[in-house]
Scaffold this motif. Structure first.
Motif, PDB file in Angstrom:
ATOM      1  N   ASN A 126     -14.579  14.337  19.413  1.00 27.43           N
ATOM      2  CA  ASN A 126     -15.188  15.308  20.328  1.00 27.43           C
ATOM      3  C   ASN A 126     -14.182  15.955  21.264  1.00 27.43           C
ATOM      4  O   ASN A 126     -14.557  16.769  22.101  1.00 27.43           O
ATOM      5  N   TYR A 127     -12.919  15.579  21.143  1.00 24.30           N
ATOM      6  CA  TYR A 127     -11.913  16.090  22.065  1.00 24.30           C
ATOM      7  C   TYR A 127     -11.132  17.232  21.431  1.00 24.30           C
ATOM      8  O   TYR A 127     -10.938  17.296  20.218  1.00 24.30           O
ATOM      9  N   THR A 128     -10.669  18.124  22.283  1.00 33.70           N
ATOM     10  CA  THR A 128     -10.052  19.365  21.832  1.00 33.70           C
ATOM     11  C   THR A 128      -8.610  19.139  21.410  1.00 33.70           C
ATOM     12  O   THR A 128      -7.897  18.319  22.002  1.00 33.70           O
ATOM     13  N   GLY A 129      -8.189  19.865  20.373  1.00 31.77           N
ATOM     14  CA  GLY A 129      -6.810  19.777  19.911  1.00 31.77           C
ATOM     15  C   GLY A 129      -5.823  20.048  21.025  1.00 31.77           C
ATOM     16  O   GLY A 129      -6.062  20.873  21.898  1.00 31.77           O
ATOM     17  N   ASN A 130      -4.687  19.339  21.003  1.00 33.41           N
ATOM     18  CA  ASN A 130      -3.606  19.437  21.993  1.00 33.41           C
ATOM     19  C   ASN A 130      -3.931  18.752  23.317  1.00 33.41           C
ATOM     20  O   ASN A 130      -3.118  18.810  24.244  1.00 33.41           O
ATOM     21  N   TRP A 162      -1.052  32.317  26.095  1.00 32.45           N
ATOM     22  CA  TRP A 162      -2.375  32.538  26.684  1.00 32.45           C
ATOM     23  C   TRP A 162      -3.498  32.428  25.655  1.00 32.45           C
ATOM     24  O   TRP A 162      -4.576  31.925  25.967  1.00 32.45           O
ATOM     25  N   ALA A 163      -3.241  32.890  24.431  1.00 37.64           N
ATOM     26  CA  ALA A 163      -4.277  32.818  23.400  1.00 37.64           C
ATOM     27  C   ALA A 163      -4.602  31.358  23.081  1.00 37.64           C
ATOM     28  O   ALA A 163      -5.772  30.960  23.003  1.00 37.64           O
ATOM     29  N   GLU A 164      -3.562  30.543  22.901  1.00 38.51           N
ATOM     30  CA  GLU A 164      -3.774  29.135  22.581  1.00 38.51           C
ATOM     31  C   GLU A 164      -4.381  28.394  23.771  1.00 38.51           C
ATOM     32  O   GLU A 164      -5.271  27.560  23.607  1.00 38.51           O
ATOM     33  N   LEU A 165      -3.902  28.715  24.980  1.00 45.28           N
ATOM     34  CA  LEU A 165      -4.443  28.069  26.173  1.00 45.28           C
ATOM     35  C   LEU A 165      -5.927  28.386  26.331  1.00 45.28           C
ATOM     36  O   LEU A 165      -6.731  27.512  26.677  1.00 45.28           O
ATOM     37  N   THR A 166      -6.305  29.628  26.062  1.00 42.44           N
ATOM     38  CA  THR A 166      -7.706  30.029  26.179  1.00 42.44           C
ATOM     39  C   THR A 166      -8.581  29.268  25.188  1.00 42.44           C
ATOM     40  O   THR A 166      -9.684  28.812  25.529  1.00 42.44           O
ATOM     41  N   GLU A 180      -7.845  20.225  32.646  1.00 41.22           N
ATOM     42  CA  GLU A 180      -6.827  19.954  33.658  1.00 41.22           C
ATOM     43  C   GLU A 180      -5.444  20.090  33.044  1.00 41.22           C
ATOM     44  O   GLU A 180      -5.195  19.595  31.937  1.00 41.22           O
ATOM     45  N   VAL A 181      -4.554  20.752  33.760  1.00 43.37           N
ATOM     46  CA  VAL A 181      -3.177  20.948  33.308  1.00 43.37           C
ATOM     47  C   VAL A 181      -2.233  20.334  34.328  1.00 43.37           C
ATOM     48  O   VAL A 181      -2.334  20.606  35.521  1.00 43.37           O
ATOM     49  N   ARG A 194      -6.697  22.833  37.753  1.00 37.73           N
ATOM     50  CA  ARG A 194      -7.950  22.846  37.000  1.00 37.73           C
ATOM     51  C   ARG A 194      -8.253  24.280  36.594  1.00 37.73           C
ATOM     52  O   ARG A 194      -8.062  25.201  37.389  1.00 37.73           O
ATOM     53  N   LEU A 195      -8.721  24.442  35.371  1.00 37.72           N
ATOM     54  CA  LEU A 195      -8.958  25.763  34.809  1.00 37.72           C
ATOM     55  C   LEU A 195     -10.436  25.951  34.512  1.00 37.72           C
ATOM     56  O   LEU A 195     -11.147  24.992  34.160  1.00 37.72           O
TER      57      LEU A 195
END
Length: 363
Positions: A126-130, A162-166, A180-181, A194-195
């Motif tokens: 359930n966790y996002t890649g990277n 930015w594309a990958e971060l989004t 969180e970064v 926090r984003l």
């Protein structure tokens, strides 16, 4: 000019020394065992292993003990009196040049008392890649409650994709977590962010609120404009219908290029041109130049003279290229009590990513 006397003490920096420090209040009566290599991780036996896993969410159960990642071993060395062998740090660095940075990120992430688990210890998909690690609130069971955030880390000098971060932010938000970064600099100091997304809207008059008389008045005034390097000037205006557009000056109205282009488009077709400025203007916001704040616009949700701008906005096309530049933009914005947002166009329309600083231990 001499240096001013300083009336404060600089923040102390954690040097994180290697080697166990004797502490009569916290040191164990019997020294803990040294971790043993175990596949791609490190083994600690029970009951010590069980206690670290149950209370602190460290390691993964493997029969009569737990298997820990190297960053967990170093965390336990700093915080749980676990010894490590001479030369162990060097051997870890030979395998992973980012080992120290990751270990410091992991240590800081846990400094507020939250349970933080490396993504490699979690079996759920359930966790996002990277994602680097997942965090739970203090005083909750990480095995029975959902996490509150997912964590990534970057070097301060690292270029922002930015594309990958989004994509990562969207995935984390979709999972119900906070993105969180953690950004680490060459001094091994960390700044945390926090984003998320903000909705930008205001209470100002919009084009559709104008009556026919006001629209005709604007049309006549635009016809007598004088073009200038920054846009245009309309002389002798005493009753300009759109207070959110243009600035009164020299007994007339100064319009920026983006403002006159928006007005001309409305007069010609009475619809939106799809631009970022048009979206915000049609949302009742007021945009004023953000030069003094290092951004494209300062964005108001009310009349300029009645309130401060809640947002400093930078379009994605002019967004910071590195995390060093993001730090500068966010720090400046929050220093004047505003939110920094990046405007980006998506398949669902315009979205505004907010990046804000925060500290561990705060919700």
């Amino acid at each position: 000019m001499g240096r001013q006397s300083r009336k404060y003490n600089p923040r102390s920096r954690n040097r994180r020394p290697i080697g166990l420090i004797s502490d009569n209040d916290q040191s164990p009566n019997t020294p803990h065992p040294q971790p043993a290599e175990f596949g791609d991780g490190w083994f600690l036996p029970n009951p010590l292993g069980a206690r670290l896993n149950q209370k602190s969410g460290l390691g993964v159960n493997v029969g009569d003990g737990i298997k820990l990642e190297p960053i967990e071993i170093l965390f336990c060395h700093w915080n749980r009196h676990i010894p490590i062998a001479d030369g162990w740090i060097n051997s870890m660095l030979e395998k992973d040049g980012d080992f120290i940075a990751k270990s410091v990120v992991f240590d800081v992430a846990r400094s507020g008392g939250e349970i933080v688990i490396p993504i490699g210890n979690l079996v759920s998909d359930n966790y996002t890649g990277n994602t680097f690690a997942v965090k739970w609130s203090r005083n909750v069971s990480h095995s029975k409650t959902p996490p509150i955030s997912q964590i990534r880390w970057f070097w301060a000098s690292q270029i922002v994709d930015w594309a990958e971060l989004t994509l990562w932010v969207n995935g984390v938000l979709d999972s119900g977590c906070i993105p969180e970064v953690f950004v680490i600099d060459d001094e091994m100091d960390i700044t945390m962010y926090r984003l998320g997304y903000d909705t930008l809207s205001g209470s100002q008059m919009q084009w559709d609120d104008l009556n026919e008389t006001q629209i005709n008045s604007i049309k006549q005034l635009v016809a007598i404009r004088i073009d200038t390097p920054s846009g245009c000037f309309i002389d002798g205006v005493s009753n300009w219908p759109l207070s959110s557009i243009g600035v009164e000056h020299l007994s007339g109205i100064n319009l920026r290029h983006e403002e006159i282009n928006w007005i001309r488009h409305k007069l010609n077709s009475n619809d939106t041109d799809g631009s970022l400025f048009a979206y915000l203007a049609d949302s009742g916001c007021v945009m004023r130049p953000g030069f003094k704040y290092g951004c494209k616009w300062r964005v108001y949700d009310d009349e300029v003279g009645k309130s401060h701008a809640p947002w400093l906005l930078q379009p994605l096309t002019e967004a910071p290229k590195s995390w060093e530049q993001i730090c500068l933009s966010v720090r400046l914005a929050e220093g004047v009590h505003k939110k920094w947002v990046c405007g980006m166009h998506t398949d669902d329309g315009w979205k505004f990513m907010n990046i804000k600083r925060w500290l561990p231990g705060r919700v």
